[in-house]
Scaffold this motif. Structure first.
Motif, mmCIF file in Angstrom:
data_model
loop_
_atom_site.group_PDB
_atom_site.id
_atom_site.type_symbol
_atom_site.label_atom_id
_atom_site.label_comp_id
_atom_site.label_asym_id
_atom_site.label_seq_id
_atom_site.Cartn_x
_atom_site.Cartn_y
_atom_site.Cartn_z
ATOM 1 N N VAL A 188 10.591 57.930 -36.844
ATOM 2 C CA VAL A 188 11.867 57.253 -36.608
ATOM 3 C C VAL A 188 12.088 56.947 -35.135
ATOM 4 O O VAL A 188 13.224 56.777 -34.699
ATOM 5 C CB VAL A 188 13.030 58.110 -37.149
ATOM 6 C CG1 VAL A 188 12.924 58.249 -38.650
ATOM 7 C CG2 VAL A 188 13.052 59.498 -36.490
ATOM 8 N N GLY A 189 11.015 56.858 -34.347
ATOM 9 C CA GLY A 189 11.172 56.714 -32.908
ATOM 10 C C GLY A 189 11.379 58.086 -32.300
ATOM 11 O O GLY A 189 10.648 59.035 -32.603
ATOM 12 N N ASP A 190 12.370 58.212 -31.432
ATOM 13 C CA ASP A 190 12.686 59.526 -30.875
ATOM 14 C C ASP A 190 13.032 60.472 -32.020
ATOM 15 O O ASP A 190 13.952 60.200 -32.794
ATOM 16 C CB ASP A 190 13.862 59.407 -29.908
ATOM 17 C CG ASP A 190 14.375 60.767 -29.458
ATOM 18 O OD1 ASP A 190 13.536 61.658 -29.235
ATOM 19 O OD2 ASP A 190 15.606 60.936 -29.362
ATOM 20 N N PRO A 191 12.315 61.593 -32.157
ATOM 21 C CA PRO A 191 12.556 62.472 -33.307
ATOM 22 C C PRO A 191 13.965 63.054 -33.360
ATOM 23 O O PRO A 191 14.437 63.423 -34.440
ATOM 24 C CB PRO A 191 11.526 63.597 -33.110
ATOM 25 C CG PRO A 191 10.484 63.033 -32.205
ATOM 26 C CD PRO A 191 11.193 62.062 -31.324
ATOM 27 N N SER A 341 8.277 44.841 -22.482
ATOM 28 C CA SER A 341 7.247 45.829 -22.147
ATOM 29 C C SER A 341 7.748 47.198 -22.577
ATOM 30 O O SER A 341 8.646 47.773 -21.958
ATOM 31 C CB SER A 341 6.959 45.813 -20.641
ATOM 32 O OG SER A 341 6.085 46.872 -20.298
ATOM 33 N N TRP A 342 7.157 47.718 -23.652
ATOM 34 C CA TRP A 342 7.643 48.964 -24.248
ATOM 35 C C TRP A 342 7.064 50.171 -23.524
ATOM 36 O O TRP A 342 5.895 50.198 -23.184
ATOM 37 C CB TRP A 342 7.281 49.010 -25.734
ATOM 38 C CG TRP A 342 7.651 47.764 -26.472
ATOM 39 C CD1 TRP A 342 6.802 46.872 -27.065
ATOM 40 C CD2 TRP A 342 8.970 47.253 -26.678
ATOM 41 N NE1 TRP A 342 7.509 45.844 -27.633
ATOM 42 C CE2 TRP A 342 8.851 46.049 -27.409
ATOM 43 C CE3 TRP A 342 10.252 47.698 -26.324
ATOM 44 C CZ2 TRP A 342 9.952 45.279 -27.783
ATOM 45 C CZ3 TRP A 342 11.347 46.933 -26.688
ATOM 46 C CH2 TRP A 342 11.198 45.740 -27.408
ATOM 47 N N GLY A 343 7.889 51.198 -23.342
ATOM 48 C CA GLY A 343 7.507 52.337 -22.521
ATOM 49 C C GLY A 343 6.908 53.515 -23.254
ATOM 50 O O GLY A 343 6.430 54.439 -22.617
ATOM 51 N N ALA A 344 6.947 53.542 -24.582
ATOM 52 C CA ALA A 344 6.471 54.746 -25.284
ATOM 53 C C ALA A 344 5.947 54.415 -26.669
ATOM 54 O O ALA A 344 6.300 55.062 -27.642
ATOM 55 C CB ALA A 344 7.587 55.787 -25.372
ATOM 56 N N GLU A 345 5.067 53.413 -26.767
ATOM 57 C CA GLU A 345 4.517 53.032 -28.069
ATOM 58 C C GLU A 345 3.593 54.087 -28.629
ATOM 59 O O GLU A 345 3.592 54.366 -29.836
ATOM 60 C CB GLU A 345 3.766 51.702 -27.940
ATOM 61 C CG GLU A 345 3.290 51.115 -29.263
ATOM 62 C CD GLU A 345 1.869 51.537 -29.653
ATOM 63 O OE1 GLU A 345 1.425 51.174 -30.753
ATOM 64 O OE2 GLU A 345 1.212 52.246 -28.849
ATOM 65 N N ILE A 353 11.435 51.116 -31.103
ATOM 66 C CA ILE A 353 12.394 51.554 -32.113
ATOM 67 C C ILE A 353 13.749 51.842 -31.480
ATOM 68 O O ILE A 353 14.800 51.442 -32.007
ATOM 69 C CB ILE A 353 11.866 52.791 -32.876
ATOM 70 C CG1 ILE A 353 10.705 52.393 -33.795
ATOM 71 C CG2 ILE A 353 12.982 53.440 -33.695
ATOM 72 C CD1 ILE A 353 10.065 53.557 -34.534
ATOM 73 N N GLU A 354 13.748 52.521 -30.331
ATOM 74 C CA GLU A 354 15.036 52.831 -29.691
ATOM 75 C C GLU A 354 15.774 51.562 -29.301
ATOM 76 O O GLU A 354 17.000 51.471 -29.426
ATOM 77 C CB GLU A 354 14.813 53.724 -28.463
ATOM 78 C CG GLU A 354 14.222 55.085 -28.779
ATOM 79 C CD GLU A 354 14.931 55.785 -29.919
ATOM 80 O OE1 GLU A 354 16.166 55.934 -29.860
ATOM 81 O OE2 GLU A 354 14.249 56.178 -30.884
ATOM 82 N N SER A 442 1.943 49.258 -34.596
ATOM 83 C CA SER A 442 2.366 48.803 -33.275
ATOM 84 C C SER A 442 3.829 48.373 -33.326
ATOM 85 O O SER A 442 4.510 48.521 -34.349
ATOM 86 C CB SER A 442 1.468 47.671 -32.777
ATOM 87 O OG SER A 442 1.710 47.410 -31.401
ATOM 88 N N ASP A 443 4.287 47.787 -32.216
ATOM 89 C CA ASP A 443 5.723 47.600 -32.009
ATOM 90 C C ASP A 443 6.357 46.494 -32.834
ATOM 91 O O ASP A 443 7.576 46.291 -32.749
ATOM 92 C CB ASP A 443 5.975 47.336 -30.520
ATOM 93 C CG ASP A 443 5.676 48.548 -29.665
ATOM 94 O OD1 ASP A 443 6.348 49.565 -29.847
ATOM 95 O OD2 ASP A 443 4.753 48.476 -28.833
#
Length: 676
Positions: A188-191, A341-345, A353-354, A442-443
């Motif tokens: 879910v992204g950040d848990p 530009s995603w920081g935590a894929e 996701i965030e 991926s994103d």
């Protein structure tokens, strides 16, 4: 520049790259740049107590212990801050036990072991090779059946040509010392903030319904795995379970020497960090509130020359070219273009996701499409695309315009990117190159799953007719360096150039064409194929248990008829009438959103797309009617049969309703009077 330092998500090095990107976008003339921070829970090894695997004799003495790090093979790897091999979100552990070898760790591998041997994974450490399915699904299946730990390894059969004496740095094949890092969580992204953005004011608590690994897991290279396999006892495995290590592959369950045990020590633990997404925006001249989203992640496990920096470099070049056009005053797109530009894929698509959770309402109303390049070049033979069908014609059109960088193919008469793509990956049923549905690798996934935005991922890949590879050989290892790209894989950066040209042309079409190049005919053709696939496999089973499958076929046919009428209407729309154009484009944008169910798929409340979401047993692969096919597969395997039939009957009704209601999106507003 991008690969000069390791830049793991949540580190200062990755934040520094984000700042450099925003500075670059400002210099090349984009209209607005920004960094958006999210406070998230990631996962890191303890650098003072590194993870390892070892074999112990009957007295508890170590007879073999794995390397703690990958040895340096070229000067480029000899840098500080290289994180050792680890699997993110593995819990820490210090366990001892016997080992069972389980091939790729798929459901079918577990079933084979259970039905054809006296062995069980319960209470055992499972040795599993990378490939076929998402690594986290291997851990989940093992944990579900009672395993106490997992060792993941890269087999030469999956990441070399089978001849392991010519490897990096002399060729692109993985050396014995190389190990694949990677997250075993993809949720879910950040848990800690499921469903909502990880901003400062967020309430933080894990969703107990979402899987988080509960047994330790550690990755090793085949130079280590062969030592473990040599020590295993038991009977020899079947042919399709054997890899290319120079050893007899056995099921294990015990060791050749009585009293021996395996020992796994894992020091990985969660940590709260701030990660940053970077954005560069070109404002549209006519429809600035319609966004064409172009994305690539920035974080890497180590240097990330292929994943993701080949894509980041291509995106930077795209933005430079478009920025120069803006400065010249000769061009400004009709719609806005957003470079993301995603920081935590790498930690489970956390950055994207965030952001989608943060701006769900705006993106749900305004996003035209999302064009992803996770990796620009993972091979140097042909194009590969994963995407939802609204974008098929856009990528075909762009591929026909780009010159073929493969000179051997040009000599054979295939002069465009499209020509080699079609020759390499023909889609026989449609007489064009094959495009598969994306999984969640991926994103693009949150744009599809949360808000129903048409999406695609493109890259250059290897010749998959000749090479049986689970991933490009250096995937997520320390050896994925600039040297690998510059001196071995894409000398002269010709394939990077072609991929960038394709990407920028797709972006231009979606940003400039008066009528959006989103093809609803391809969409309904794929839905018809999905329906045929589902009913060919499960139709009789469904009919025998009270499901009238004719209702599903009728709903699909009705949608097909509506699409046919809509396409006719679009062909005669007055393109000089801004209201008519806006109405048609809104219909084209919203048709994918029609398959979003706010309640989510059965057992997967954060996966809202009923048709194109990935399989529940392999997060890397798309699926036909995932809610139905997952439940019916469980029924075939005898899992919770009564409960699963209830899921099938309820979800079948939801799917039929959704297909019927999707027609209303494409009907003329004067024809749609809220009648049933």
């Amino acid at each position: 520049m991008l690969t000069e330092k390791p830049h793991l998500s949540g580190t200062e090095q990755n934040h520094e790259l984000g700042r450099k990107l925003t500075e670059f976008w400002t210099e090349v003339g984009l209209d607005h740049v920004t960094l958006t921070p999210y406070k998230v829970q990631l996962s890191y090894p303890n650098e003072t107590s590194l993870s390892y695997v070892e074999l112990l004799d009957g007295n508890g003495n170590s007879v073999y212990k794995s390397n703690l790090t990958e040895p340096v093979l070229t000067p480029e790897e000899n840098k500080p801050d290289v994180v050792p091999p680890f699997n993110a979100y593995s819990p820490p552990g210090n366990i001892t036990g016997e080992i069972v070898y389980l091939n790729y760790g798929r459901v079918e591998d577990h079933l084979y072991l259970e039905r054809n041997t006296s062995l069980t994974v319960k209470g055992k450490i499972v040795l599993v090779r990378y490939g076929k399915i998402f690594r986290g699904d291997k851990v989940r299946q093992a944990e579900k059946r009672g395993a106490i730990g997992v060792i993941l390894f890269s087999d030469p059969d999956d990441i070399t040509s089978g001849i392991v004496d010519k490897v990096y740095p002399d060729d692109w094949w993985l050396p014995p010392s190389g190990a694949q890092r990677g997250s075993i969580y993809l949720g879910v992204g950040d848990p800690l903030t499921p469903g909502y953005p990880a901003i400062e004011s967020a309430y933080r608590k894990k969703d107990p319904d979402e899987y988080m690994p509960g047994i330790p897991c550690h990755p090793v290279g085949y130079g280590i795995a062969v030592k473990i396999m040599e020590a295993l006892a038991g009977i020899e495995v079947p042919i399709d379970w054997r890899g290319k290590m120079n050893v007899t592959y056995k099921f294990g369950g015990s060791f050749n020497t009585n009293g021996w045990k395996a020992h796994i020590f894992v020091s990985t633990a969660p940590k709260m960090v701030t990660t940053y997404n970077a954005f560069g925006i070109i404002r549209g001249a006519v429809e600035p509130d319609r966004y064409v989203l172009v994305g690539n992640h920035r974080d890497a496990w180590v240097f990330g020359a292929l994943d993701p920096s080949s894509g980041t470099a291509a995106m930077m070049e795209m933005s430079r070219v478009m920025g120069n056009l803006l400065k010249s005053g000769k061009w400004r797109p009709r719609r806005s273009i957003v470079f993301c530009s995603w920081g935590a894929e790498e930690y489970g698509l956390v950055g994207s996701i965030e952001w989608v959770e943060h701006y769900t309402k705006v993106l749900g109303a305004r996003a035209v499409a999302y064009l992803n390049v996770d990796i620009a070049v993972e091979g140097n033979f042909s194009l590969r695309a994963l995407g939802t069908p609204l974008l098929y014609q856009s990528v075909y059109s762009a591929a026909r315009k780009v010159s073929n960088p493969n000179q051997a193919e040009v000599a054979a008469g295939r002069t465009s990117v499209y020509d080699t793509w079609f020759n390499t990956f023909p889609w026989q049923a449609y007489d064009r190159p094959e495009i598969n549905l994306p999984g969640s690798g991926s994103d693009y996934a949150p744009f599809r799953d949360r808000i129903g935005v048409a999406n695609i991922d493109i890259r250059y890949t290897w010749n998959k007719k000749k090479m049986k590879l689970s991933a490009y050989p250096m995937y997520h290892s320390v050896y994925e360096t600039f040297y690998l790209v510059d001196k071995i894989m894409d000398i002269g950066f010709k394939y990077h150039t072609a991929l960038g040209q394709l990407w920028v042309e797709m972006t231009r079409q979606l940003a400039d064409d008066v009528i959006l190049p989103l093809n609803v005919s391809d969409m309904v053709s794929l839905i018809k194929d999905q329906t045929d696939n589902l009913l060919t496999r499960f139709g009789q089973l469904m009919e025998n248990n009270g499901t009238d499958t004719a209702v599903l076929r009728s709903a699909v046919q009705n949608l097909t008829n509506t699409v046919y009428e809509f396409v006719k209407a679009v062909s005669s729309v007055d393109k000089k009438d801004p209201y008519a154009v806006r109405r048609v484009n809104d219909q084209l944008m919203n048709v994918e959103r029609a398959f979003i169910d706010p309640n989510g798929l059965p057992g997967r409340k954060y996966k809202h797309h009923l048709l194109f979401t990935e399989s529940n047993v392999n997060s890397y692969a798309g699926s036909s009617y995932p809610g139905l096919s997952d439940a019916l597969t469980n029924i075939e395997q005898g899992e919770n049969v009564t409960e699963q039939w209830e899921v099938v009957h309820r979800h079948f009704a939801v799917v039929v309703f959704t297909l019927q209601s999707a027609q209303s999106v494409l009907k003329n507003v004067t024809d749609f009077m809220f009648t049933y």
